[in-house]
Design a protein around this motif. Structure first.
Motif, mmCIF file in Angstrom:
data_model
loop_
_atom_site.group_PDB
_atom_site.id
_atom_site.type_symbol
_atom_site.label_atom_id
_atom_site.label_comp_id
_atom_site.label_asym_id
_atom_site.label_seq_id
_atom_site.Cartn_x
_atom_site.Cartn_y
_atom_site.Cartn_z
ATOM 1 N N ARG A 159 0.864 -1.174 0.000
ATOM 2 C CA ARG A 159 0.000 0.000 0.000
ATOM 3 C C ARG A 159 0.911 1.239 0.000
ATOM 4 N N CYS A 160 0.341 2.359 -0.432
ATOM 5 C CA CYS A 160 1.180 3.559 -0.572
ATOM 6 C C CYS A 160 1.289 4.375 0.717
ATOM 7 N N ASP A 161 0.388 4.147 1.680
ATOM 8 C CA ASP A 161 0.403 4.978 2.892
ATOM 9 C C ASP A 161 1.637 4.682 3.739
ATOM 10 N N PRO A 162 2.247 5.751 4.233
ATOM 11 C CA PRO A 162 3.510 5.571 4.948
ATOM 12 C C PRO A 162 3.347 4.916 6.319
ATOM 13 N N PRO B 172 6.351 2.866 0.307
ATOM 14 C CA PRO B 172 6.561 4.257 0.724
ATOM 15 C C PRO B 172 7.952 4.527 1.297
ATOM 16 N N TYR C 254 3.209 -1.004 4.346
ATOM 17 C CA TYR C 254 2.148 -1.965 4.694
ATOM 18 C C TYR C 254 1.883 -2.870 3.506
#
Lengths: 210, 210
Positions: B26-29, B103, B182
């Motif tokens: 996923r892209c969220d840090p 990320p 993640y």
């Protein structure tokens, strides 16, 4: 995936913190099913291309063990001879292996060019194969620590000589010679730190940014 | 030492079993305190002579990341070109890195001849220094997995070129380039197994006796 709780993460941190390179062992053996389970667990380690290059050798024969101890003694004497002054005095006081007391000896070798994995991930970094075996050793070490079993990694040995003593394929790479058994005592700091050889450096926990 | 319960040992086994080389992120840090904590935990790894040879580099710069991706693409195309027939077709279908989505990028380097540790345990087996860094990476990987954070180890790269891109001391050894974030999905078997590249070999769990 099972949800790993913060409680588990904290215990895992404690495991990392208490895992020691053990050089003092009790003589009573680890039950075979426990030892077998730990070796099986080791094989859950990551490996490049799923190559599983690790090869475990249980060393039981008294003559071979004596020959390994002799090799260690010689290599350790050589290492001491290369030191001078207080450095040599401090080195001489260290106990660097539990070869005499540990009830189990396990040599860990690595296939340098396994068919399994079909070469994936190794073309530009062939050392990743050996490094996979290192992670299997580390997996064994952690599982053993959780089970109350101590592990000591002996590296003051001549790999070619050890392979000859064990009569294994000379093409295999010797990665570690492990002493295994119940530890005689526990400490939250490394023995090398307690004996004044070296300390952890806080700056190793820092990183640079690019 | 804290007593590690059988419940903990079972959870640790599940952690080993579920730890994956993640290529889908996923892209969220990951929050900075979490990532910082994981890097600090990595430094609890064993190291020969307490030499702590690991050096972490956080790679944030977009141009450097693009150059790393370009190097991976080139090395991966070279690896594909060395294969033929169904081997090449299967290789081409694999997703071997999460460099685009992850990320966080972390390069891990190793000091080849550290002053810290004062040479102990390295005289006959100098590779133990690099292997210490490998165990720090593995420690990071396990702690991350427990925290729900995925790690992918990219080895299809040219180490010299990556060091130049990152402008780090060329004397340091590049051990790993890690994608961190993640994971987008979880599976109890390696992706290489699910995609038919390779399977675990039960005989790797066996050992010879000497």
């Amino acid at each position: 995936m099972p949800a790993f709780s913060p409680v588990f993460s904290n215990q895992l941190h404690e495991l990392f913190r208490w895992r020691r390179d053990v050089r003092h062992f009790r003589c009573d053996p680890v039950p075979e099913p426990v030892l077998e389970g730990l070796l099986a667990t080791a094989c859950l380690a990551p490996s490049v291309g799923l190559s599983e290059p690790w090869r475990f050798v249980r060393v039981d024969d008294a003559d071979r063990r004596a020959a390994v101890r002799e090799d260690f003694s010689q290599c350790n004497a050589d290492a001491l001879a290369d030191r001078a002054g207080t450095d040599a005095q401090r080195y001489a006081r260290l106990k660097l292996a539990g070869l005499d007391d540990a009830p189990h000896h396990v040599a860990v070798l690595s296939h340098p060019d396994p068919v399994q994995g079909r070469g994936l991930g190794r073309a530009t970094m062939p050392q990743t194969t050996t490094w996979s075996t290192v992670m299997a050793i580390h997996t064994f070490w952690l599982a053993a620590t959780a089970a109350g079993v101590g592990v000591g990694w002996v590296s003051i040995i001549n790999p070619a000589r050890i392979k000859a003593i064990l009569d294994v394929d000379p093409a295999l790479e010797l990665v570690a010679y492990l002493c295994v058994g119940y530890p005689d005592g526990h400490a939250p700091t490394p023995e090398l730190e307690r004996r004044g050889w070296e300390q952890r450096a806080p700056e190793r926990r820092e990183w640079v940014r690019r």
